[in-house]
Design a protein around this motif. Sequence first.
Motif, PDB file in Angstrom:
ATOM      1  N   ASP A 288     -15.978  -6.538   6.370  1.00 51.62           N
ATOM      2  CA  ASP A 288     -14.858  -6.566   5.419  1.00 51.62           C
ATOM      3  C   ASP A 288     -13.878  -7.634   5.881  1.00 51.62           C
ATOM      4  O   ASP A 288     -13.206  -7.465   6.900  1.00 51.62           O
TER       5      ASP A 288
ATOM      6  N   GLY B  73     -11.069  -8.309   4.886  1.00 54.89           N
ATOM      7  CA  GLY B  73      -9.703  -7.800   4.943  1.00 54.89           C
ATOM      8  C   GLY B  73      -9.429  -6.919   6.144  1.00 54.89           C
ATOM      9  O   GLY B  73      -8.279  -6.571   6.409  1.00 54.89           O
TER      10      GLY B  73
ATOM     11  N   GLY C 220     -10.087  -3.765   6.792  1.00 58.74           N
ATOM     12  CA  GLY C 220      -9.759  -2.352   6.652  1.00 58.74           C
ATOM     13  C   GLY C 220     -10.930  -1.413   6.566  1.00 58.74           C
ATOM     14  O   GLY C 220     -10.789  -0.212   6.788  1.00 58.74           O
TER      15      GLY C 220
ATOM     16  N   ASN D 239     -10.496  -7.747   0.111  1.00 53.89           N
ATOM     17  CA  ASN D 239      -9.150  -7.492   0.602  1.00 53.89           C
ATOM     18  C   ASN D 239      -8.694  -6.142   0.076  1.00 53.89           C
ATOM     19  O   ASN D 239      -9.524  -5.358  -0.410  1.00 53.89           O
ATOM     20  N   THR D 240      -7.424  -5.855   0.154  1.00 57.21           N
ATOM     21  CA  THR D 240      -6.951  -4.535  -0.275  1.00 57.21           C
ATOM     22  C   THR D 240      -6.997  -4.366  -1.791  1.00 57.21           C
ATOM     23  O   THR D 240      -6.856  -3.250  -2.290  1.00 57.21           O
TER      24      THR D 240
ATOM     25  N   SER E 149     -11.810   0.585  -4.155  1.00 59.36           N
ATOM     26  CA  SER E 149     -11.347  -0.128  -5.346  1.00 59.36           C
ATOM     27  C   SER E 149     -12.218   0.122  -6.565  1.00 59.36           C
ATOM     28  O   SER E 149     -11.882  -0.275  -7.672  1.00 59.36           O
TER      29      SER E 149
ATOM     30  N   ASN F 169      -2.696   4.090   0.938  1.00 59.35           N
ATOM     31  CA  ASN F 169      -3.371   3.339   1.995  1.00 59.35           C
ATOM     32  C   ASN F 169      -4.551   4.127   2.549  1.00 59.35           C
ATOM     33  O   ASN F 169      -4.486   4.744   3.618  1.00 59.35           O
TER      34      ASN F 169
ATOM     35  N   HIS G 235      -7.890   2.688   2.303  1.00 61.94           N
ATOM     36  CA  HIS G 235      -9.035   1.783   2.393  1.00 61.94           C
ATOM     37  C   HIS G 235      -9.765   2.000   3.716  1.00 61.94           C
ATOM     38  O   HIS G 235      -9.157   1.997   4.780  1.00 61.94           O
TER      39      HIS G 235
ATOM     40  N   GLY H 267      -1.394  -5.938   2.961  1.00 60.22           N
ATOM     41  CA  GLY H 267      -1.921  -6.246   1.648  1.00 60.22           C
ATOM     42  C   GLY H 267      -1.112  -5.665   0.499  1.00 60.22           C
ATOM     43  O   GLY H 267      -0.124  -4.954   0.678  1.00 60.22           O
TER      44      GLY H 267
ATOM     45  N   HIS I 120      -4.805  -1.171  -1.910  1.00 58.11           N
ATOM     46  CA  HIS I 120      -5.082  -0.015  -1.053  1.00 58.11           C
ATOM     47  C   HIS I 120      -5.172  -0.505   0.393  1.00 58.11           C
ATOM     48  O   HIS I 120      -6.182  -1.073   0.812  1.00 58.11           O
ATOM     49  N   GLY I 121      -4.119  -0.276   1.158  1.00 56.50           N
ATOM     50  CA  GLY I 121      -4.095  -0.715   2.542  1.00 56.50           C
ATOM     51  C   GLY I 121      -4.971   0.159   3.425  1.00 56.50           C
ATOM     52  O   GLY I 121      -5.447   1.221   3.020  1.00 56.50           O
ATOM     53  N   PRO I 122      -5.201  -0.262   4.669  1.00 58.20           N
ATOM     54  CA  PRO I 122      -6.054   0.489   5.590  1.00 58.20           C
ATOM     55  C   PRO I 122      -5.334   1.673   6.213  1.00 58.20           C
ATOM     56  O   PRO I 122      -4.103   1.762   6.187  1.00 58.20           O
TER      57      PRO I 122
END
Length: 286
Positions: free
Chosen positions: A28, A30, A32, A60-61, A127, A223, A225, A269, A272-274
């Motif tokens: 990934d 991004g 996450g 990414n997010t 996502s 958040n 992810h 991001g 949806h952040g980690p």
Amino acid sequence: MSNITATPNTATPITASTPIVLTIAGSDSGGGAGIQADIKAISATGCYACSVITAITAQNTLGVSAIFPIPLEYVEKQLDAVFTDLNVVAVKVGMLADCDIIKIVAAKIKQYQPAFLVVDPVMIATSGDLLLQESAISILKSELLPLADLITPNLPEGAALIGSEVPDNEADMLKMITGLRQLGSKAILLKGGHLEHDENSNDLLIFPEDVHHLTAKRIQTRNTHGTGCTLSSAIASYLAQGHDLLRAVQLGKQYISQAIAHADELDIGKGHGPVHHFFSGHADVS
């Protein structure tokens, strides 16, 4: 059916005898989910992480914009390089992308026979993006899932595996048990996180003869992810440390609950952040 409430707790420091856990999954960009989340979770819960990358995602997010499966020859070379040198105790399998990669991973698991295999049947990203070709699902079911000590589907993934409707309540989750058992894995952790109207996050740990009900308070955050990658990797880590399957799942659920609870401490991001894998500096869980 037994009820188990996941509560936060803490774990052992890394030492020279640290068990080795292999993650076989996609990357990934991004950071996450996928390989990156797996390595963070395995490290945070007390094991040494190594990896075999099956696909590169542009991600990414906000979502996944491209997926490039690694050529089969190079997946096989990675697997042989790791297994012939490192004493891998547990393997976590995530995104496999296509039929041929699933077949080679299954063949190498049979060849090298690690003590534990946890399969997160990754099909759909947070996502909503499809991460596994539909034609590969039947190969996953026939070649890899019967080798697993545990599979960890969420509700859409569980429904896709057995050809049912996606549950919208816990009663419908219970109706999935028979079909999930027929997949041939030693145990199934059916994750109820998609039932967002429930106050708690309720999962079913399904064994051949009994079912354990695991619950944790639902945390309100966008958040999330990489939650599935993180949970399955943490469970593999705890199995490698010598915990039995039930305890490893309990500890994994405690860890992911805390990682989600601390997710808003990060600002990563626009989507949806980690989760926060290192929420306590060194995330000890025992």
